[in-house]
Design an enzyme around this catalytic site. Structure first.
Site, PDB file in Angstrom:
ATOM      1  N   CYS A  79       0.809  -1.223   0.000  1.00  0.00           N
ATOM      2  CA  CYS A  79       0.000   0.000   0.000  1.00  0.00           C
ATOM      3  C   CYS A  79       0.840   1.270   0.000  1.00  0.00           C
ATOM      4  CB  CYS A  79      -0.883   0.011   1.238  1.00  0.00           C
ATOM      5  SG  CYS A  79      -2.466  -0.731   0.937  1.00  0.00           S
TER       6      CYS A  79
HETATM    7  N1  LIG Z   1      -2.724  -5.628   2.106  1.00  0.00           N
HETATM    8  C1  LIG Z   1      -3.118  -4.461   2.604  1.00  0.00           C
HETATM    9  O1  LIG Z   1      -2.767  -4.077   3.707  1.00  0.00           O
HETATM   10  C2  LIG Z   1      -4.037  -3.548   1.805  1.00  0.00           C
HETATM   11  C3  LIG Z   1      -4.699  -2.521   2.471  1.00  0.00           C
HETATM   12  C4  LIG Z   1      -5.558  -1.685   1.761  1.00  0.00           C
HETATM   13  C5  LIG Z   1      -5.712  -1.876   0.405  1.00  0.00           C
HETATM   14  N2  LIG Z   1      -5.032  -2.867  -0.243  1.00  0.00           N
HETATM   15  C6  LIG Z   1      -5.287  -3.019  -1.676  1.00  0.00           C
HETATM   16  O2  LIG Z   1      -6.207  -4.086  -1.847  1.00  0.00           O
HETATM   17  C7  LIG Z   1      -5.930  -4.781  -3.075  1.00  0.00           C
HETATM   18  C8  LIG Z   1      -5.690  -6.253  -2.799  1.00  0.00           C
HETATM   19  O3  LIG Z   1      -4.539  -6.381  -1.990  1.00  0.00           O
HETATM   20  P1  LIG Z   1      -4.221  -7.664  -1.127  1.00  0.00           P
HETATM   21  O4  LIG Z   1      -3.190  -7.248  -0.134  1.00  0.00           O
HETATM   22  O5  LIG Z   1      -5.473  -8.299  -0.641  1.00  0.00           O
HETATM   23  O6  LIG Z   1      -3.555  -8.601  -2.246  1.00  0.00           O
HETATM   24  P2  LIG Z   1      -3.132 -10.123  -2.079  1.00  0.00           P
HETATM   25  O7  LIG Z   1      -1.998 -10.350  -3.011  1.00  0.00           O
HETATM   26  O8  LIG Z   1      -2.987 -10.479  -0.639  1.00  0.00           O
HETATM   27  O9  LIG Z   1      -4.389 -10.930  -2.586  1.00  0.00           O
HETATM   28  C9  LIG Z   1      -4.879 -10.850  -3.865  1.00  0.00           C
HETATM   29  C10 LIG Z   1      -5.549 -12.187  -4.189  1.00  0.00           C
HETATM   30  O10 LIG Z   1      -6.175 -12.024  -5.460  1.00  0.00           O
HETATM   31  C11 LIG Z   1      -5.992 -13.227  -6.191  1.00  0.00           C
HETATM   32  N3  LIG Z   1      -6.170 -12.895  -7.600  1.00  0.00           N
HETATM   33  C12 LIG Z   1      -5.342 -12.219  -8.418  1.00  0.00           C
HETATM   34  N4  LIG Z   1      -5.910 -12.069  -9.626  1.00  0.00           N
HETATM   35  C13 LIG Z   1      -7.128 -12.658  -9.569  1.00  0.00           C
HETATM   36  C14 LIG Z   1      -8.178 -12.821 -10.493  1.00  0.00           C
HETATM   37  N5  LIG Z   1      -8.107 -12.351 -11.732  1.00  0.00           N
HETATM   38  N6  LIG Z   1      -9.267 -13.483 -10.095  1.00  0.00           N
HETATM   39  C15 LIG Z   1      -9.358 -13.983  -8.836  1.00  0.00           C
HETATM   40  N7  LIG Z   1      -8.401 -13.853  -7.904  1.00  0.00           N
HETATM   41  C16 LIG Z   1      -7.306 -13.185  -8.281  1.00  0.00           C
HETATM   42  C17 LIG Z   1      -4.614 -13.697  -5.800  1.00  0.00           C
HETATM   43  O11 LIG Z   1      -4.469 -15.087  -6.040  1.00  0.00           O
HETATM   44  C18 LIG Z   1      -4.567 -13.336  -4.313  1.00  0.00           C
HETATM   45  O12 LIG Z   1      -4.994 -14.411  -3.488  1.00  0.00           O
HETATM   46  C19 LIG Z   1      -4.740  -4.054  -3.694  1.00  0.00           C
HETATM   47  O13 LIG Z   1      -5.209  -3.071  -4.562  1.00  0.00           O
HETATM   48  C20 LIG Z   1      -4.071  -3.397  -2.502  1.00  0.00           C
HETATM   49  O14 LIG Z   1      -3.332  -2.260  -2.873  1.00  0.00           O
HETATM   50  C21 LIG Z   1      -4.221  -3.728   0.434  1.00  0.00           C
END
Ligand SMILES: NC(=O)c1ccc[n+]([C@@H]2O[C@H](COP(=O)([O-])OP(=O)(O)OC[C@H]3O[C@@H](n4cnc5c(N)ncnc54)[C@H](O)[C@@H]3O)[C@@H](O)[C@H]2O)c1
Length: 449
Positions: A278
């Site tokens: 993030c």
């Molecule tokens: N991790 C954090 O602290 C946080 C906080 C706020 C916002 N975000 C935002 O949230 C979003 C997700 O982040 P995250 O940390 O959960 O990512 P992550 O990598 O932990 O999880 C993403 C998941 O999506 C799956 N995936 C990818 N492409 C896919 C598709 N086409 N169809 C189905 N599944 C799919 C992956 O296999 C993975 O399990 C990002 O935009 C990130 O910037 C993250």
């Protein structure tokens, strides 16, 4: 013929009765807690993920995310209101589709929306009138309207007329015990009134407070501004750290005292740099978009450069302190790095400054090992794939005493710092973990860097 009003009313009723079926696309750090929270609020929820092993582990009730309460996933799955799958056909049955896939940086360090595009291309195959699609992933202002919407409209359905479209940024703070998905206010935005009302109504059932905003782009911007604020303040406090040290002042003590001011100040703490998906990423998205529209964010860009340079600065400092205390050259020095996760108490190494420091020290000729209770074995990471397979060193008095220096990079709670204090020859602390120790119990040679 169905018109937009009847589609809207029908979805509104289903949401009010908690009968609306929810699909979350992406079951990572954001999507999984969100899906569970929604199912716990009584909505039938299906989580979709391309990672088959993760889907199987979730359906088997495994904990998957270390800081989850024991049994949370098992209970949700056993209760019958939540299941994971890799089969996108479930989208045909869904009333709301929430997209929570990664939005990293490309190798050129520009916004990479490829995961979002792939997910939306899969969704459009199943899109039907009356569904509400919500993007939750962090994107630049304008992306939902100009990237996501055109793909969804490829099949002939129109946003705001045949289906509904909203943006609601995630504010998940992994490992934070004070705030849960449910207790963090949720910003919701859409370009048309019906979509905005539907997403607002839905999240009113899930979270304690919703914050409706006037457009998709506003909601997208909220997230990036929040994270850019953190980026700038982290760079500022790290800059203060260096200047304070030159003045013979302990920045940690300064921040602690400054925090007592009840207005106009918010504490940020020094550290070895920023990590996670993030804080290092959002300002790049915002800055990229600012340039795209002929504007600029020089303060944010400078903060980014400072933060990006922090691991190198810490590695350089390790070399200086090794030489100062015992005349050890960094080339050939043995250094133990405590904590390789990007922040305390999470099993996540994305963009971790600890790994950048490790790589830098090794490039300078040091021999580095690490200890991290969350990583017995180093996983494959996007930034440092060559480190995969290394093993966490067991913390014993003898092993610790064998290193020229121990560098505290990440301050996990579950580490025996007392043992480190007793056994280490030299401790270099980027997190001030020994502040809580009595002076007599601190390491004999301790330098805050
Ligand atoms: N991790 C954090 O602290 C946080 C906080 C706020 C916002 N975000 C935002 O949230 C979003 C997700 O982040 P995250 O940390 O959960 O990512 P992550 O990598 O932990 O999880 C993403 C998941 O999506 C799956 N995936 C990818 N492409 C896919 C598709 N086409 N169809 C189905 N599944 C799919 C992956 O296999 C993975 O399990 C990002 O935009 C990130 O910037 C993250």
């Amino acid at each position: 013929m169905t018109n937009v009003f009847s589609l809207y009313s029908s979805l509104k009723d289903r949401i009010a009765r908690r009968e609306a079926r929810i699909a979350t696309v992406g079951l990572g750090y954001v999507g999984l807690p969100l899906a569970l929270t929604i199912s716990e609020a009584g909505f039938p929820t299906t989580g979709l993920d391309l990672n088959g092993a993760r889907v199987a582990a979730i359906n088997a009730g495994e904990k998957v995310i270390s800081y989850f309460p024991e049994g949370r996933i098992r209970k949700a799955v056993a209760g019958g209101r939540f299941a994971a799958t890799g089969d996108f056909a479930v989208l045909a049955e869904a009333d709301l589709i929430l997209i929570c896939v990664p939005t990293p940086l490309s190798p050129a360090r520009e916004p990479d929306l490829s995961y979002v595009i792939r997910a939306v291309e899969a969704i459009v195959e199943w899109l039907r009138p009356g569904q509400l699609v919500v993007l939750e992933s962090t994107v630049w202002p304008g992306a939902t309207a100009t990237v996501v919407k055109p793909i969804l409209e490829r099949g002939g359905l129109r946003a705001g007329e045949d289906f509904f479209l909203a943006f609601s940024p995630e504010r998940e703070d992994p490992g934070n015990e004070k705030f849960s998905t449910q207790s963090i206010p949720k910003v919701v935005g859409a370009d048309d009134t019906r979509s905005r009302e539907l997403i607002d109504q839905f999240y009113s059932h899930i979270v304690t407070k919703t914050v409706p905003v006037s457009s998709l782009a506003t909601a997208e911007a909220v997230k990036l501004v929040e994270n850019s604020f953190r980026t700038v303040n982290i760079a500022l406090v790290n800059e203060m750290k260096v200047a304070m040290e030159a003045m013979g002042v302990d920045v940690w003590e300064v921040v602690k005292a400054a925090s007592t001011k009840p207005f106009g100040y918010m504490p940020f703490y020094p550290g070895p740099g920023i990590g996670g998906d993030c804080i290092p990423v959002s300002p790049v998205y915002l800055s990229w978009r600012a340039k795209d529209v002929g504007s600029a964010l020089p303060i944010v860009d400078l903060a980014r450069a400072n933060n990006d340079g922090a691991p190198d600065m810490i590695a350089g400092r390790v070399a200086v302190e090794l030489s100062k205390h015992g005349g050890v050259a960094v080339k050939g020095a043995r250094v133990l790095i405590l904590g390789v996760a990007y922040k305390k108490n999470v099993e996540d190494t994305r963009e971790s400054p600890a790994l950048a420091i490790l790589k830098r020290l090794e490039a300078m000729g040091a021999e580095c090992d690490y200890h991290d209770p969350y990583f017995p074995v180093m996983p494959v990471t996007r930034d440092h794939p060559a480190l995969a397979g290394r093993q966490s060193v067991a913390l014993t008095g003898d092993t610790v005493a064998g290193y020229d220096a121990v560098l505290v990079a990440t301050d996990h709670t579950d580490v025996d710092y007392a043992l480190v204090a007793r056994s280490a020859r030299l401790v270099l602390d980027t997190r001030n973990v020994f502040a809580a120790f009595e002076t007599t119990d601190r390491p004999a040679r301790l330098v805050k860097i």
